[in-house]
Design a protein around this motif. Structure first.
Motif, PDB file in Angstrom:
ATOM      1  N   GLY A   1       0.593  -1.255  -0.088  1.00  0.00           N
ATOM      2  CA  GLY A   1      -0.072  -0.018  -0.044  1.00  0.00           C
ATOM      3  C   GLY A   1       1.097   1.278  -0.088  1.00  0.00           C
ATOM      4  N   ARG A   2       2.173   1.105  -0.105  1.00  0.00           N
ATOM      5  CA  ARG A   2       3.065   2.266   0.027  1.00  0.00           C
ATOM      6  C   ARG A   2       4.069   2.136  -1.346  1.00  0.00           C
ATOM      7  N   MET A   3       4.351   3.544  -1.673  1.00  0.00           N
ATOM      8  CA  MET A   3       4.989   3.744  -2.800  1.00  0.00           C
ATOM      9  C   MET A   3       6.758   3.371  -2.483  1.00  0.00           C
ATOM     10  N   GLN A   4       6.997   2.243  -3.340  1.00  0.00           N
ATOM     11  CA  GLN A   4       8.430   1.737  -2.905  1.00  0.00           C
ATOM     12  C   GLN A   4       9.142   1.576  -4.411  1.00  0.00           C
ATOM     13  N   ASN A   5      10.434   1.137  -4.023  1.00  0.00           N
ATOM     14  CA  ASN A   5      11.433   1.332  -5.096  1.00  0.00           C
ATOM     15  C   ASN A   5      11.102   0.135  -5.939  1.00  0.00           C
ATOM     16  N   HIS A   6      11.305   0.181  -7.351  1.00  0.00           N
ATOM     17  CA  HIS A   6      11.122  -0.860  -8.015  1.00  0.00           C
ATOM     18  C   HIS A   6      12.411  -0.907  -9.238  1.00  0.00           C
ATOM     19  N   VAL A   7      12.943  -1.929  -9.886  1.00  0.00           N
ATOM     20  CA  VAL A   7      13.892  -1.981 -10.882  1.00  0.00           C
ATOM     21  C   VAL A   7      12.851  -2.185 -12.092  1.00  0.00           C
ATOM     22  N   ALA A   8      12.741  -1.156 -12.819  1.00  0.00           N
ATOM     23  CA  ALA A   8      12.294  -1.119 -14.220  1.00  0.00           C
ATOM     24  C   ALA A   8      12.847  -1.607 -15.382  1.00  0.00           C
ATOM     25  N   ILE A   9      12.468  -2.745 -15.977  1.00  0.00           N
ATOM     26  CA  ILE A   9      13.156  -3.505 -16.934  1.00  0.00           C
ATOM     27  C   ILE A   9      12.241  -3.475 -18.313  1.00  0.00           C
ATOM     28  N   GLU A  10      12.928  -2.955 -19.236  1.00  0.00           N
ATOM     29  CA  GLU A  10      12.137  -2.678 -20.472  1.00  0.00           C
ATOM     30  C   GLU A  10      12.589  -4.263 -21.256  1.00  0.00           C
ATOM     31  N   ASN A  11      11.565  -4.921 -21.571  1.00  0.00           N
ATOM     32  CA  ASN A  11      11.492  -6.253 -22.029  1.00  0.00           C
ATOM     33  C   ASN A  11      11.925  -6.313 -23.539  1.00  0.00           C
ATOM     34  N   ASP A  12      12.881  -7.091 -23.912  1.00  0.00           N
ATOM     35  CA  ASP A  12      13.377  -7.093 -25.311  1.00  0.00           C
ATOM     36  C   ASP A  12      12.927  -8.168 -26.137  1.00  0.00           C
ATOM     37  N   GLY A  13      12.045  -8.684 -25.576  1.00  0.00           N
ATOM     38  CA  GLY A  13      11.215 -10.037 -26.088  1.00  0.00           C
ATOM     39  C   GLY A  13      12.325 -11.130 -26.542  1.00  0.00           C
ATOM     40  N   GLN A  14      13.177 -11.130 -26.153  1.00  0.00           N
ATOM     41  CA  GLN A  14      14.300 -12.310 -26.552  1.00  0.00           C
ATOM     42  C   GLN A  14      14.175 -13.612 -25.462  1.00  0.00           C
ATOM     43  N   TYR A  15      14.099 -13.115 -24.117  1.00  0.00           N
ATOM     44  CA  TYR A  15      13.578 -14.167 -23.097  1.00  0.00           C
ATOM     45  C   TYR A  15      15.138 -14.937 -23.146  1.00  0.00           C
ATOM     46  N   THR A  16      16.196 -14.267 -23.119  1.00  0.00           N
ATOM     47  CA  THR A  16      17.518 -14.985 -22.880  1.00  0.00           C
ATOM     48  C   THR A  16      17.356 -15.250 -21.355  1.00  0.00           C
ATOM     49  N   SER A  17      18.262 -16.213 -21.063  1.00  0.00           N
ATOM     50  CA  SER A  17      18.293 -16.354 -19.435  1.00  0.00           C
ATOM     51  C   SER A  17      19.427 -17.040 -18.904  1.00  0.00           C
ATOM     52  N   VAL A  18      19.897 -16.856 -17.889  1.00  0.00           N
ATOM     53  CA  VAL A  18      21.193 -17.514 -17.050  1.00  0.00           C
ATOM     54  C   VAL A  18      20.426 -18.108 -15.885  1.00  0.00           C
ATOM     55  N   LYS A  19      21.305 -19.042 -15.346  1.00  0.00           N
ATOM     56  CA  LYS A  19      21.066 -19.918 -14.240  1.00  0.00           C
ATOM     57  C   LYS A  19      21.417 -18.745 -12.850  1.00  0.00           C
ATOM     58  N   ALA A  20      20.278 -18.942 -12.101  1.00  0.00           N
ATOM     59  CA  ALA A  20      20.804 -18.274 -10.786  1.00  0.00           C
ATOM     60  C   ALA A  20      21.820 -18.991  -9.846  1.00  0.00           C
ATOM     61  N   ILE A  21      21.616 -20.491 -10.017  1.00  0.00           N
ATOM     62  CA  ILE A  21      22.695 -21.278  -9.558  1.00  0.00           C
ATOM     63  C   ILE A  21      22.929 -22.315 -10.524  1.00  0.00           C
ATOM     64  N   ASP A  22      24.098 -22.841 -10.289  1.00  0.00           N
ATOM     65  CA  ASP A  22      24.525 -23.959 -11.405  1.00  0.00           C
ATOM     66  C   ASP A  22      24.926 -25.179 -10.619  1.00  0.00           C
ATOM     67  N   ILE A  23      24.200 -26.204 -10.205  1.00  0.00           N
ATOM     68  CA  ILE A  23      24.536 -27.222  -9.334  1.00  0.00           C
ATOM     69  C   ILE A  23      24.773 -28.490 -10.221  1.00  0.00           C
ATOM     70  N   SER A  24      25.913 -29.152 -10.373  1.00  0.00           N
ATOM     71  CA  SER A  24      26.434 -30.112 -11.387  1.00  0.00           C
ATOM     72  C   SER A  24      25.991 -31.588 -10.965  1.00  0.00           C
ATOM     73  N   ASN A  25      25.793 -31.623  -9.604  1.00  0.00           N
ATOM     74  CA  ASN A  25      25.445 -33.116  -9.319  1.00  0.00           C
ATOM     75  C   ASN A  25      24.363 -32.862  -8.306  1.00  0.00           C
ATOM     76  N   PRO A  26      22.978 -32.776  -8.722  1.00  0.00           N
ATOM     77  CA  PRO A  26      22.091 -32.262  -7.413  1.00  0.00           C
ATOM     78  C   PRO A  26      21.691 -33.554  -6.568  1.00  0.00           C
ATOM     79  N   ASP A  27      22.218 -34.624  -6.848  1.00  0.00           N
ATOM     80  CA  ASP A  27      21.772 -35.777  -6.155  1.00  0.00           C
ATOM     81  C   ASP A  27      22.720 -36.196  -5.087  1.00  0.00           C
TER      82      ASP A  27
END
Length: 434
Positions: free
Chosen positions: A90-116
């Motif tokens: 209900g308050r005005m707060q800071n936001h990071v505004a990102i203009e979408n380039d429509g490419q939806y390229t992604s990176v992994k937040a974490i990279d676990i090689s052997n999850p098990d």
């Protein structure tokens, strides 16, 4: 202290049929997303990007300062600004505004090689780095619940979803049964626990059948049904119902850690696929929208764009109330420009009803039905008198804002609003002392 001595639980007219049998709609991310720099009550963040920077889905944008909670980009594109916008608080707060380039390229937040092959500490670090929080609406950092694993014996997965209208967790579990159990196994490892229990509300035969079938593959996980009563999804009530245990402050006091079902699903996807929380299934329902449904959206999508996507309000001139969450615990917002936060699971739009509250009858029903065994009538009196000492003595800060007191009140008094004001008064008094 008899925490649960009140009548407490009641059956509510859930209205879940409006959405639970409809397919989830997927909404394309908007031209600009706005990632809130808010976590719990904290707005203090170290920001790692600046206007002009390119980001991918999964790029770390910022980190909460007082406790480690990272937030991630939900689209690829260009950071336009750090700007103030309406937030679900209900308050005005800071936001990071990102203009979408429509490419939806992604990176992994974490990279676990052997999850098990992960150790207990590896899983805990993964939970922390993913920025995993309670996805049933609380937003509480998950890793903190596991800070004392030596106390934990049982992981309790909360899939009860007892709020009226909301079916987001139901859809997540139905569509991600294997991930639900996989994430639960990781939580068992994080806790060093002996077993886990997945709890859902009764009268969901199709979902329970799916869970029971998957249970056969996991010797240390069981599934249970709990009564269709509110507030069964509150962790105190759930621990009492499932394990017959009560505690004072935290469930770890009785060897239990409680996590939302979608949190478990997100942990599995985070560890195995490197995905942070960049999209959510959100229930959009209530008698104020034309087509109630569940929608998969990017975090940071404005509420008004989601409502337009599903067909809009029932009337352009509708006099309604829009809630972040459900009608019992959700908070009403003054407009629909706020965005979907990582821990948000519902938008409820209700046509406003003109009700004139009657004088309090002193009937005691709010006290009788309070699941936390508080005395709402006395808290109201203390709040109206601005008596901080009495508010403290009545333990108003133990209220979990379940809304039961307002729901049960025969005089139609917004009891929970008065209790919320009392809690705020007490918080401000404590802040001044510090």
């Amino acid at each position: 202290m008899a925490i649960l001595s009140g009548i407490g639980k009641v059956h509510l007219d859930g209205q879940k049929g409006l959405t639970k049998d409809k397919p989830v709609k997927s909404m394309d991310a908007p031209a600009i997303v706005y990632i809130p720099l808010v976590s719990g009550t904290s707005t203090a963040f170290d920001v790692h990007v600046q206007p002009g920077d390119h980001v991918d889905i999964g790029t770390k944008l910022a980190t909460r300062k007082d406790m480690y909670v990272p937030v991630y980009a939900s689209v690829s594109g260009t950071v336009k600004a750090i700007e103030k916008r309406m937030h679900i608080s209900g308050r005005m707060q800071n936001h990071v505004a990102i203009e979408n380039d429509g490419q939806y390229t992604s990176v992994k937040a974490i990279d676990i090689s052997n999850p098990d092959d992960m150790s207990q500490n590896d899983v805990l670090e993964a939970i922390k780095e993913l920025g995993l929080v309670g996805l049933g609406g609380s937003g509480f950092p998950t890793y903190i619940k596991y800070s004392k694993p030596e106390l934990l014996e049982t992981v309790l997965i909360n899939g009860v979803e007892c709020e009226p209208f909301i079916t987001a967790d139901h859809m997540e579990m139905q569509d991600n049964v294997e991930a639900l159990f996989d994430g639960t196994e990781f939580l068992i490892k994080a806790a060093g626990a002996k077993n886990a229990i997945i709890a859902i509300k009764e009268h969901k035969p199709e979902l329970f059948s799916l869970l029971k079938g998957e249970c056969e593959k996991h010797a240390n996980i069981t599934c249970v049904e709990v009564p269709d009563k509110y507030p069964m999804g509150w962790e105190r009530t759930l621990v009492k119902q499932v394990l017959k245990k009560e505690y004072d402050q935290l469930p770890c006091e009785v060897g239990v850690v409680v996590n939302n079902s979608t949190t478990a699903i997100s942990l599995s996807k985070g560890i195995r696929e490197g995905k942070a929380i960049t999209e959510r299934i959100v229930t959009v329902s209530g008698n104020g929208v034309k087509e109630p449904t569940n929608v998969k959206v990017a975090v940071g999508t404005p509420a008004n764009e989601i409502i337009a996507f599903i067909g809009g309000y029932i009337d352009e001139e509708v006099d309604g109330v829009i809630l972040n969450g459900g009608p019992m615990m959700g908070n009403s917002l003054m407009n629909d420009t706020f965005v979907i936060a990582p821990y948000m699971n519902a938008l409820t739009v209700l046509v406003r009803e003109d009700t004139v509250p009657l004088p309090c009858l002193k009937c005691g029903m709010c006290t009788d039905h309070c699941p936390a065994n508080l005395q709402p009538v006395k808290i109201i009196q203390a709040e109206k008198a601005a008596n901080v000492d009495m508010v403290k003595k009545l333990e108003a800060d133990r209220c979990v804002s379940c809304g039961m007191c307002s729901y049960i009140c025969p005089s139609k008094i917004e009891v929970s609003d008065f209790v919320a004001k009392a809690k705020r008064r007490l918080q401000l008094a404590n802040m001044k002392k510090k």
